[in-house]
Structure formats: structure tokens, C-alpha cells
Design a protein around this motif. Structure first.
Motif, PDB file in Angstrom:
ATOM      1  N   GLY A   1       0.768  -1.229  -0.061  1.00 20.06           N
ATOM      2  CA  GLY A   1      -0.050   0.000  -0.004  1.00 20.06           C
ATOM      3  C   GLY A   1       0.770   1.185  -0.038  1.00 20.06           C
ATOM      4  N   VAL A   2       0.835   1.913  -0.860  1.00 22.65           N
ATOM      5  CA  VAL A   2       1.431   3.179  -1.088  1.00 22.65           C
ATOM      6  C   VAL A   2       0.639   4.612  -0.699  1.00 22.65           C
ATOM      7  N   ARG A   3       1.188   5.223   0.230  1.00 24.94           N
ATOM      8  CA  ARG A   3       0.470   6.179   0.784  1.00 24.94           C
ATOM      9  C   ARG A   3       0.756   7.646   0.069  1.00 24.94           C
ATOM     10  N   HIS A   4      -0.526   8.182  -0.415  1.00 24.23           N
ATOM     11  CA  HIS A   4      -0.223   9.378  -0.733  1.00 24.23           C
ATOM     12  C   HIS A   4      -1.127  10.634  -0.402  1.00 24.23           C
ATOM     13  N   THR A   5      -0.768  11.741  -0.636  1.00 23.41           N
ATOM     14  CA  THR A   5      -1.755  12.767  -0.086  1.00 23.41           C
ATOM     15  C   THR A   5      -2.349  13.909  -1.346  1.00 23.41           C
ATOM     16  N   ASP A   6      -3.189  14.457  -1.090  1.00 21.90           N
ATOM     17  CA  ASP A   6      -3.606  15.482  -2.230  1.00 21.90           C
ATOM     18  C   ASP A   6      -2.745  16.301  -2.784  1.00 21.90           C
ATOM     19  N   HIS A   7      -1.659  16.596  -2.017  1.00 22.17           N
ATOM     20  CA  HIS A   7      -0.432  17.523  -2.420  1.00 22.17           C
ATOM     21  C   HIS A   7       0.385  16.701  -3.292  1.00 22.17           C
ATOM     22  N   SER A   8       0.450  15.515  -3.009  1.00 19.93           N
ATOM     23  CA  SER A   8       1.799  14.917  -3.954  1.00 19.93           C
ATOM     24  C   SER A   8       1.182  14.382  -5.334  1.00 19.93           C
ATOM     25  N   LEU A   9      -0.385  13.961  -5.205  1.00 19.17           N
ATOM     26  CA  LEU A   9      -1.044  13.869  -6.469  1.00 19.17           C
ATOM     27  C   LEU A   9      -1.113  14.965  -7.149  1.00 19.17           C
ATOM     28  N   ARG A  10      -1.530  16.055  -6.619  1.00 21.58           N
ATOM     29  CA  ARG A  10      -1.665  17.330  -7.315  1.00 21.58           C
ATOM     30  C   ARG A  10      -0.467  17.740  -8.147  1.00 21.58           C
ATOM     31  N   THR A  11       0.606  17.405  -7.364  1.00 23.61           N
ATOM     32  CA  THR A  11       2.044  17.916  -7.740  1.00 23.61           C
ATOM     33  C   THR A  11       2.337  17.194  -9.088  1.00 23.61           C
ATOM     34  N   ALA A  12       2.166  15.877  -9.047  1.00 22.18           N
ATOM     35  CA  ALA A  12       2.337  14.774 -10.117  1.00 22.18           C
ATOM     36  C   ALA A  12       1.372  15.223 -11.222  1.00 22.18           C
ATOM     37  N   GLY A  13       0.212  15.547 -11.056  1.00 16.93           N
ATOM     38  CA  GLY A  13      -0.321  15.998 -12.190  1.00 16.93           C
ATOM     39  C   GLY A  13      -0.254  17.210 -12.648  1.00 16.93           C
ATOM     40  N   ARG A  14       0.225  18.300 -12.035  1.00 24.53           N
ATOM     41  CA  ARG A  14       0.815  19.454 -12.348  1.00 24.53           C
ATOM     42  C   ARG A  14       1.865  19.433 -13.195  1.00 24.53           C
ATOM     43  N   CYS A  15       2.759  18.550 -12.665  1.00 23.99           N
ATOM     44  CA  CYS A  15       3.991  18.435 -13.557  1.00 23.99           C
ATOM     45  C   CYS A  15       3.799  17.898 -14.983  1.00 23.99           C
ATOM     46  N   LEU A  16       2.908  16.780 -14.916  1.00 25.69           N
ATOM     47  CA  LEU A  16       2.400  16.047 -16.055  1.00 25.69           C
ATOM     48  C   LEU A  16       1.854  17.264 -17.033  1.00 25.69           C
ATOM     49  N   THR A  17       1.166  18.114 -16.575  1.00 30.44           N
ATOM     50  CA  THR A  17       0.504  19.253 -17.447  1.00 30.44           C
ATOM     51  C   THR A  17       1.437  20.082 -17.862  1.00 30.44           C
ATOM     52  N   GLU A  18       2.460  20.335 -17.150  1.00 27.73           N
ATOM     53  CA  GLU A  18       3.640  21.288 -17.756  1.00 27.73           C
ATOM     54  C   GLU A  18       4.526  20.688 -18.697  1.00 27.73           C
ATOM     55  N   ALA A  19       4.648  19.382 -18.585  1.00 30.04           N
ATOM     56  CA  ALA A  19       5.569  18.521 -19.457  1.00 30.04           C
ATOM     57  C   ALA A  19       4.678  18.267 -20.728  1.00 30.04           C
ATOM     58  N   LEU A  20       3.569  18.045 -20.654  1.00 34.75           N
ATOM     59  CA  LEU A  20       2.800  17.722 -22.087  1.00 34.75           C
ATOM     60  C   LEU A  20       2.434  18.904 -22.779  1.00 34.75           C
ATOM     61  N   ARG A  21       2.042  20.283 -22.004  1.00 36.34           N
ATOM     62  CA  ARG A  21       1.519  21.400 -22.373  1.00 36.34           C
ATOM     63  C   ARG A  21       0.461  21.035 -23.346  1.00 36.34           C
ATOM     64  N   PRO A  22      -0.661  20.545 -22.808  1.00 33.63           N
ATOM     65  CA  PRO A  22      -1.809  20.362 -23.493  1.00 33.63           C
ATOM     66  C   PRO A  22      -2.426  21.890 -24.290  1.00 33.63           C
ATOM     67  N   LEU A  23      -3.062  21.716 -25.294  1.00 29.93           N
ATOM     68  CA  LEU A  23      -3.404  22.774 -26.219  1.00 29.93           C
ATOM     69  C   LEU A  23      -5.050  23.049 -25.842  1.00 29.93           C
ATOM     70  N   PRO A  24      -5.707  24.235 -25.908  1.00 29.76           N
ATOM     71  CA  PRO A  24      -7.142  24.443 -25.633  1.00 29.76           C
ATOM     72  C   PRO A  24      -7.863  23.524 -26.702  1.00 29.76           C
TER      73      PRO A  24
END
Length: 511
Positions: A175-198
Motif C-alpha cells: 500500500g503506497v500512501r499519498h496525499t492530495d498534495h503529492s497527487l496534485r503535484t504529479a498532475g501539475r508536472c505532467l500538465t507542464e510537461a505535455l503542454r496541452p492545447l485548448p
């Protein structure tokens, strides 16, 4: 953007673009598909939260859920986030034994499953947790209540409220223990890496119960783009939904790339499989460099591959605007705030950063003295800061005292025209300590492979002679996990671990 919890982000996006489509439930025909907006996500998740609250689910209560990839599952997960419950998603592929372990180890008070008309086996017997049928197959039956009766939303984004599970191929799942902060950070970094267009349309073809579920959800909330949800990913059946909605961002893992490539190769020359597709992205498994060039040339889109694990859902990701050489041969660079340390001597990758988990449920602190998490993966950093993952510690085959990298051989085998995919494993051997065994899938119409032909190909690619396989096994399909379709090597070790001479398998002469 106020607040750092996942629910804060849901509320922010709902206020910013309430009518924009958030999720599309894919189906074989358009008339069976459903949509929900970002505003609808917030409103319905609050009502579901109120319905669950009336059933006794509240802040800090532990809830295990095993649900398919559907809009209703996203609503249930967001509702639990709104309540501040501790949620432990379980992928649908987990069997009764594994689910029993999860329920026991979490001490869950509640177990959420699909209703009688839903999918999945009945797991109601002999459970201490209260079973709640979250919804039926048609999406009806969601818990419903008055949001005015809800307690305040959670405020502490650093509190552990997520427990994800590793694959558990050689022992019970961890069981891997995560927080809202760790998951939000990962998602934000993914967004910044992929740079989705509108104008982009994303897709989730992997189980939402995987840690990539909230990772991708954060990307959608930050960027405001919609995503196609697929309860089951299968080609060619899923292609109609991809085309109908003009999916521009797709992926999942290496296995997904090869499935798309195989489907493309079945089409007449000049016809594009997915006309709108501009980017394949994923991680979770090694990517042969040759695969990058095949995807770009044949699918006509970019491919960015990254390195991630349940313990850190975003470590590195290829930049769509990076050079072809870097995209083909590396796993991208880490975002700001993610530290990577390569351990001297072993070459093990260790991680420290806001996206890293808080350790494992019921187990000792796994972090080293400097706060870095050992991953069990091997790699190196290039002078440009790109990470190259070279294998797993357990995938290093020690043959006659020499270290042999399974991943190195796999990448070279992939270049053989009669190999569709390959897994290299070490098997116990009285003479060598371990022998190198290559297990391969072949594409339709391929010529029969022999051990001699495979070794000749590897030598022609420059592989050292002492690394050549002693055993070759050809299988109809490599066994894969239920999430990102990673090869389950332990199954191969168990299947082919007998003595080669006894099993009648040809072995090359030792150098």
C-alpha cells in the motif's frame, strides 16, 4: 488558485468553465455515450458525497473501492475527496485473494463495488467492511443526498488520504500512501510537461483505479480539456470512439504504443489510423528507442515517454519539443522540485520531491538518511539532465559473475523484424548461476525463430557475446498486468524456470 486539496481544484475549474465538457464515456455507438461538464462534476460529486455521508462515510473513514473506468467512478472518487475520507482504489483485475488482503490491511470500514448489473465478481461474503453498491451498469443508483448537510471540505492537503497498491507479482501488494498534495503535484508536472492545447481532447484507456487516474484528472482540471473514458481498451473496437471525438492525446504505456502501431499496419497505405492524434504519451514500462521512430513515421504523431511509479506518479517526461535523439533514447527530464540521485556503485535511482509518496502502509520508513526513496530501478543521468532508465535491480542477470541487463537485450530484440515484443529473464542454472532466457511474441506472418538466428541478430547489433541468451521461448502473448499492461516477468520465471536440457530447449555453447 485558492487551496491545495484536490477538491479545491475541482471547485476552481467548475467556477472557471462550468459548461465545458470534462468527461465523455466512450461506447461502441454514439447514442450510448454520455458526457459530463466540469460544473456537473462538482455538483454531482457533492450530491454523491452527501449520499455517502448519510451512509456513514465521513472524514478520515477508510473506503476501499473496486470500480471500472466510468464517469460514475470519477464521481465517487471526487465525492470521497470532498468528504476527506481515506480512499484506497483497487484495479478491477485484482482477484478475491488480493482484495481480501487490501481490505484486511487497510481496516476499511466500507467497500464500494458496482451494483448487481455492474461488472466484476461478487465479493460480499466474509468481509468486515460494509459493502455499498456504488452504481449499476447504466450509471444509475449513485448515492444521493443534500450537499447542505455535508461537513466542511478537508483543508490539509498534506494528510494521507490515498492508498494505492503495487502489483504484488512476487508477494502481497504494497500500500503506497499519498496525499492530495503529492497527487496534485504529479498532475501539475505532467500538465507542464505535455503542454496541452485548448483544442486538445485527451483519453483515459487505463483503469481509473491506477494512480494515473488522479494524475490525469489533475491535468484535465488544470487545462480545462475533455477526456474520453474507455471502460475497456481493445483494438480495433475502441478506434471508433477515438475518431468520433477527435482524440489528440492518447497513450498509457509501451504496450499501448505497439497496439496502435499494429492497428496502423493493418490499414491500406496512406490511410491514417487516428487522423486527429498529435501526441502519444505514457510511461510505466521500458520503451525501445526503435519504437519511437516507428511511431513518429507510421502513426504520424509525436511520442513522449516518461518514468513514473506508483510511489511517484510523475518523475520525468519527454518534452514534445525535445530533439528526436533525446525522445528516442531517454525518459525525459525531471520537473522542478523532483530530485533524482543515482546511487554510486549500484546505479539505483532514488527520488526526493513533493510528488513522492509518504511511504508504505504498515511498513518501516523506506527513505534513506537524506530523505530519498529507493526505487529498485537502475539508470543514469545524461549531461543534459535527461534520465535513462536501464533496468531493474531484480532484472540484472548475474551470469558467471558478469552482470547482464535484461532491458539492453530486450531493446535489441525489438529491432528484429520477426519479434513483436520481448521479455528477457534470468533463470537458475547450476553451471552459470543464472542463464539468459529470451521470451518473445511474434507478429502475424513472421518466420519461425531459432535461438541461433536470435543470437546472430544480437551479435549483429553489437551485443557482447557473454550476454547472448542460452534459451529462447516463443509465446502467443506475453502475460501482462491489468493496469498499464506491463509484462509480468515472475510468471515467465515460474513457467520456464526448469532445466533447459530437461525441457529439450536448445542452448548455445558457452563462450
Amino acid at each position: 488558485m485558492a487551496g491545495d486539496t484536490l477538491w479545491d481544484l475541482v471547485a476552481w475549474r467548475a467556477a472557471r468553465s462550468p459548461e465545458a465538457t470534462a468527461l465523455i464515456q466512450g461506447a461502441e455507438s454514439a447514442r450510448h455515450e454520455r458526457r459530463i461538464s466540469f460544473g456537473g462534476l462538482r455538483r454531482r460529486a457533492e450530491r454523491v458525497a452527501a449520499g455517502l455521508y448519510a451512509r456513514g462515510v465521513g472524514p478520515g473513514r477508510t473506503v476501499v473501492w473496486q470500480l471500472p473506468t466510468r464517469i460514475e467512478t470519477v464521481l465517487v472518487s471526487l465525492a470521497l475527496a470532498r468528504l476527506g475520507a481515506v480512499q484506497s482504489p483497487v484495479v478491477p483485475g485484482y482477484g478475491d485473494h488480493e482484495v481480501g488482503q487490501v481490505l484486511h490491511r487497510t481496516g476499511a470500514a466500507f467497500f464500494l463495488v458496482p451494483g448487481p448489473a455492474g461488472h466484476g465478481p461478487d465479493r460480499r461474503a466474509d468481509r468486515a467492511a460494509t459493502v455499498i453498491e456504488a452504481y449499476d451498469r447504466a450509471g444509475g443508483g449513485l448515492p444521493d443526498g443534500d450537499p447542505a448537510l455535508l461537513p466542511p471540505p478537508p483543508a490539509d492537503a498534506h494528510e494521507v488520504r490515498w492508498i494505492y497498491w503495487t502489483s504484488g507479482t512476487t508477494a502481497g501488494p504494497k500500500g503506497v500512501r499519498h496525499t492530495d498534495h503529492s497527487l496534485r503535484t504529479a498532475g501539475r508536472c505532467l500538465t507542464e510537461a505535455l503542454r496541452p492545447l485548448p483544442s486538445d481532447v485527451g483519453s483515459m484507456a487505463f483503469p481509473y483505479a491506477h494512480v494515473a487516474g488522479p494524475d490525469y484528472t489533475v491535468l484535465l482540471l488544470l487545462s480545462g480539456i475533455p477526456a474520453l473514458l474507455l471502460e475497456r481498451f481493445a483494438l480495433p473496437a475502441s478506434l471508433a470512439a477515438y475518431r468520433r471525438h477527435g482524440v489528440t492525446l492518447a497513450g498509457g504505456s509501451t504496450a499501448f504504443y505497439t497496439l496502435f502501431l499494429d492497428a496502423q499496419r493493418r490499414l491500406p497505405p496512406g490511410r491514417k489510423l487516428l487522423p486527429a492524434l498529435r501526441l502519444l504519451a505514457g510511461g510505466g514500462a521500458p520503451k525501445p528507442p526503435a519504437l519511437y521512430h516507428e511511431v513518429v513515421a507510421e502513426l504520424g504523431c509525436q511520442l513522449t515517454h516518461g518514468y513514473a511509479l506508483t510511489e511517484a506518479p510523475m518523475v520525468t517526461m519527454g518534452d514534445p519539443y525535445d530533439s528526436p535523439e533525446h525522445l528516442a533514447t531517454t525518459d525525459g527530464r525531471p520537473p522542478a522540485g523532483m530530485e533524482i540521485r543515482i546511487t554510486p556503485g549500484t546505479g539505483e535511482i532514488r527520488l526526493r520531491g513533493a510528488a513522492v509518496c509518504r511511504g508504505y502502509l504498515g511498513e518501516p520508513d523506506p527513505f534513506d538518511a537524506d530523505g530519498f526513496l529507493p526505487t529498485g530501478d537502475l539508470g543514469r543521468l545524461t549531461p543534459t539532465g535527461h534520465l535513462v532508465v536501464t533496468g531493474r535491480l531484480k532484472d540484472i542477470i548475474i551470469r558467471k559473475g558478469e552482470n547482464v541487463s535484461a532491458q539492453e537485450i530486450e531493446e535489441l530484440l525489438y529491432r528484429h523484424p520477426d519479434v513483436a515484443d520481448a521479455a528477457v529473464i534470468g533463470l537458475p542454472d547450476d553451471r552459470r548461476g543464472e542463464r539468459v532466457c529470451a521470451v518473445v511474441e511474434q507478429p502475424p506472418g513472421a518466420r519461425e525463430l531459432t535461438l541461433d538466428a536470435v543470437c546472430a541478430h544480437l551479435l549483429g547489433q553489437g551485443l557482447a557475446r557473454y550476454k547472448l541468451p542460452e534459451q529462447l521461448e516463443v509465446v502467443a502473448a506475453l502475460p501482462r498486468g491489468a493496469t498499464l499492461r506491463k509484462v509480468r516477468k515472475q510468471e515467465l520465471r515460474e513457467r520456464f524456470g526448469g532445466t533447459a536440457a530437461v525441457r529439450g530447449v536448445a542452448a548455445r555453447r558457452d563462450p
